[in-house]
Write an enzyme that holds these catalytic residues in place. Structure first.
Site, PDB file in Angstrom:
ATOM      1  N   ARG A  31       2.795   6.526 -18.452  1.00  0.00           N
ATOM      2  CA  ARG A  31       2.338   6.198 -17.100  1.00  0.00           C
ATOM      3  C   ARG A  31       2.307   7.478 -16.229  1.00  0.00           C
ATOM      4  NH1 ARG A  31       0.495   1.038 -14.867  1.00  0.00           N
ATOM      5  NH2 ARG A  31       0.460   1.516 -12.658  1.00  0.00           N
ATOM      6  N   ASN A  54      -3.842   1.820   1.963  1.00  0.00           N
ATOM      7  CA  ASN A  54      -4.160   0.692   1.093  1.00  0.00           C
ATOM      8  C   ASN A  54      -4.512  -0.510   1.962  1.00  0.00           C
ATOM      9  OD1 ASN A  54      -4.146  -0.966  -1.356  1.00  0.00           O
ATOM     10  ND2 ASN A  54      -2.248  -1.836  -0.567  1.00  0.00           N
ATOM     11  N   HIS A  70      -4.452  -4.667   1.879  1.00  0.00           N
ATOM     12  CA  HIS A  70      -3.777  -5.742   1.143  1.00  0.00           C
ATOM     13  C   HIS A  70      -4.157  -7.093   1.756  1.00  0.00           C
ATOM     14  CE1 HIS A  70      -0.713  -7.683  -1.259  1.00  0.00           C
ATOM     15  NE2 HIS A  70      -0.348  -8.340  -0.174  1.00  0.00           N
ATOM     16  N   ASP A 110       3.736   3.952   0.371  1.00  0.00           N
ATOM     17  CA  ASP A 110       4.957   4.679   0.023  1.00  0.00           C
ATOM     18  C   ASP A 110       5.353   4.292  -1.398  1.00  0.00           C
ATOM     19  OD1 ASP A 110       6.175   2.227   0.179  1.00  0.00           O
ATOM     20  OD2 ASP A 110       7.438   2.699   1.906  1.00  0.00           O
TER      21      ASP A 110
HETATM   22  C1  GAR Z   1      -9.260  -6.952  -1.368  1.00  0.00           C
HETATM   23  O1  GAR Z   1      -9.065  -8.209  -0.781  1.00  0.00           O
HETATM   24  C2  GAR Z   1      -7.954  -6.168  -1.393  1.00  0.00           C
HETATM   25  O2  GAR Z   1      -7.132  -6.437  -0.321  1.00  0.00           O
HETATM   26  C3  GAR Z   1      -7.342  -6.681  -2.668  1.00  0.00           C
HETATM   27  O3  GAR Z   1      -8.407  -6.724  -3.568  1.00  0.00           O
HETATM   28  C4  GAR Z   1      -9.603  -7.060  -2.845  1.00  0.00           C
HETATM   29  C5  GAR Z   1     -10.670  -6.089  -3.265  1.00  0.00           C
HETATM   30  O4  GAR Z   1     -11.921  -6.529  -2.851  1.00  0.00           O
HETATM   31  N1  GAR Z   1      -6.293  -5.817  -3.085  1.00  0.00           N
HETATM   32  C6  GAR Z   1      -5.141  -6.265  -3.584  1.00  0.00           C
HETATM   33  O5  GAR Z   1      -4.915  -7.431  -3.814  1.00  0.00           O
HETATM   34  C7  GAR Z   1      -4.141  -5.175  -3.874  1.00  0.00           C
HETATM   35  N2  GAR Z   1      -2.839  -5.739  -4.051  1.00  0.00           N
HETATM   36  P1  GAR Z   1     -13.214  -5.604  -3.037  1.00  0.00           P
HETATM   37  O6  GAR Z   1     -13.153  -5.021  -4.453  1.00  0.00           O
HETATM   38  O7  GAR Z   1     -14.366  -6.534  -2.869  1.00  0.00           O
HETATM   39  O8  GAR Z   1     -13.161  -4.532  -1.995  1.00  0.00           O
END
Ligand code: GAR
Length: 226
Positions: A88, A130, A132, A164
């Protein structure tokens, strides 16, 4: 949980005007890339005023719509798959190197479904954000929408935050609220996620524009935007 280093944007505004050059963004994706597309569209609509431009798009997998969107926009892309590396840490190093090659001022995780490692954080901490799909600190992790629904939350939403070394624990920049409606229980997470993403795309665009144009400070858990 370690706090990220106090930081200002790498192209801080002068006392009388915007930064001398647009902030360079590397966007990381794993899926459909609609948040990436929202950024590309907002920048294309106001290339001078937005204050940032996407210089490359990275992914942890091939064959995703997010990469097609980048290619359609004429952007360089890179893919670093965990399974191609012995450890990783080796993957994390490769991802950090590929990202650094584009000299980003900000790195945007927009649906990037991997947790980066120590090296990536050391190199991009304080300028790595990020998005979320839940109201952090509730429902961190890979299933934020499903977990909020299963818990019976009446409101949920989205959070844009600095990354973080925890899972979705970094300082919060902005949040958007979405109501959970009766039908979500029956229809499952897809419909709710779509409504969250409508809010999320606007929020991410707004946050990136503000960080790029006006700079920011991180003081402990607080993100200070001028
Ligand atoms: C978004 O809703 C983002 O918040 C989520 O994936 C989706 C991506 O959508 N991310 C997570 O769940 C990270 N933990 P997209 O590919 O259409 O932009």
């Amino acid at each position: 949980m370690a706090s990220p280093p106090a930081s200002t944007s790498p192209a801080p505004p002068g006392p009388t005007g915007p930064p001398a050059r647009p902030a360079r963004l590397v966007v990381l994706v794993s899926g459909s890339g609609t948040n990436l597309q929202a950024l590309l569209d907002a920048i294309a609509a106001d290339p001078e005023g937005f204050g940032a431009r996407v210089v490359a798009v990275g992914a942890d997998r091939d064959g995703i719509v997010g990469l097609e969107r980048a290619e359609r926009a004429g952007l360089p892309t890179f893919v670093r798959r965990v399974k191609d590396y012995g450890t990783r840490d080796a993957w994390d190093h490769a991802l950090a190197e590929a990202t650094a090659a584009y000299e980003p001022d900000l790195v945007v995780s927009a649906g990037f479904m991997k947790i980066v490692g120590k090296e990536f954080l050391a190199r991009f901490g304080g300028r790595f954000i990020n998005t979320h799909p839940a109201l952090l600190p509730s429902f961190p992790g890979a299933h934020g929408v499903r977990d909020a629904l299963a818990y019976g939350a009446k409101v949920t939403g989205c959070t844009v935050h600095f990354v973080d070394d925890g899972v979705d624990t970094g300082p919060i920049i902005a949040q958007g609220v979405v109501e959970v409606v009766e039908e979500d229980t029956a229809e499952g997470e897809a419909a709710l996620h779509e409504r969250i993403k409508e809010v999320e795309r606007r929020l991410l665009v707004d946050v990136v524009r503000r960080l790029a144009r006006s700079g920011y400070r991180i003081e402990g858990r607080k993100v200070i935007l001028p």
